[in-house]
Motif scaffolding. Structure first.
Motif, PDB file in Angstrom:
ATOM      1  N   LEU A 253     -23.281  29.690  15.174  1.00 24.23           N
ATOM      2  CA  LEU A 253     -23.142  29.188  13.574  1.00 24.23           C
ATOM      3  C   LEU A 253     -21.698  29.356  13.327  1.00 24.23           C
ATOM      4  O   LEU A 253     -21.694  31.069  12.582  1.00 24.23           O
TER       5      LEU A 253
ATOM      6  N   ILE B  45     -21.346  23.619   7.694  1.00 22.54           N
ATOM      7  CA  ILE B  45     -20.902  24.321   9.328  1.00 22.54           C
ATOM      8  C   ILE B  45     -19.938  23.833   9.623  1.00 22.54           C
ATOM      9  O   ILE B  45     -19.579  22.335   9.889  1.00 22.54           O
TER      10      ILE B  45
ATOM     11  N   VAL C 261     -21.073  24.816  16.573  1.00 22.03           N
ATOM     12  CA  VAL C 261     -21.805  25.542  16.108  1.00 22.03           C
ATOM     13  C   VAL C 261     -21.434  25.555  18.122  1.00 22.03           C
ATOM     14  O   VAL C 261     -20.563  24.802  18.718  1.00 22.03           O
TER      15      VAL C 261
END
Length: 86
Positions: free
Chosen positions: A23, A39, A42
């Motif tokens: 991540l 975020i 990923v």
């Protein structure tokens, strides 16, 4: 790797030729735990999923979930729910 050292791993978990889930955040979660929601992208099963693809995949999952009918009132489930066990 900070995460590996914090987890007590002595070997490099991201050695060449190995796949890893990872991540990538836009901000340091050690400074503010809310940064875990920032975020950037990923890596899943060794495949990089950039921000725009991640947003598209999440939107598709939300749309599919919205189209799934809710369980009927009073319905009961037995077993694990996969349909193959009593």
């Amino acid at each position: 790797m900070l995460g590996a050292s914090l987890a007590g791993l002595t070997d490099d978990p991201l050695a060449r030729g190995q796949a890893a889930d990872l991540l990538v955040l836009d901000a340091d979660p050690l400074r503010d735990i809310r940064n875990t929601r920032r975020i950037h992208g990923v890596v899943v099963a060794g495949r990089w999923i950039p921000p725009e693809e991640r947003r598209r995949l999440l939107a598709a999952m939300e749309q599919a979930a919205a189209q799934t009918p809710p369980p009927q009132a009073g319905a009961t489930m037995t077993g694990c729910g996969c349909g193959g066990h009593p």
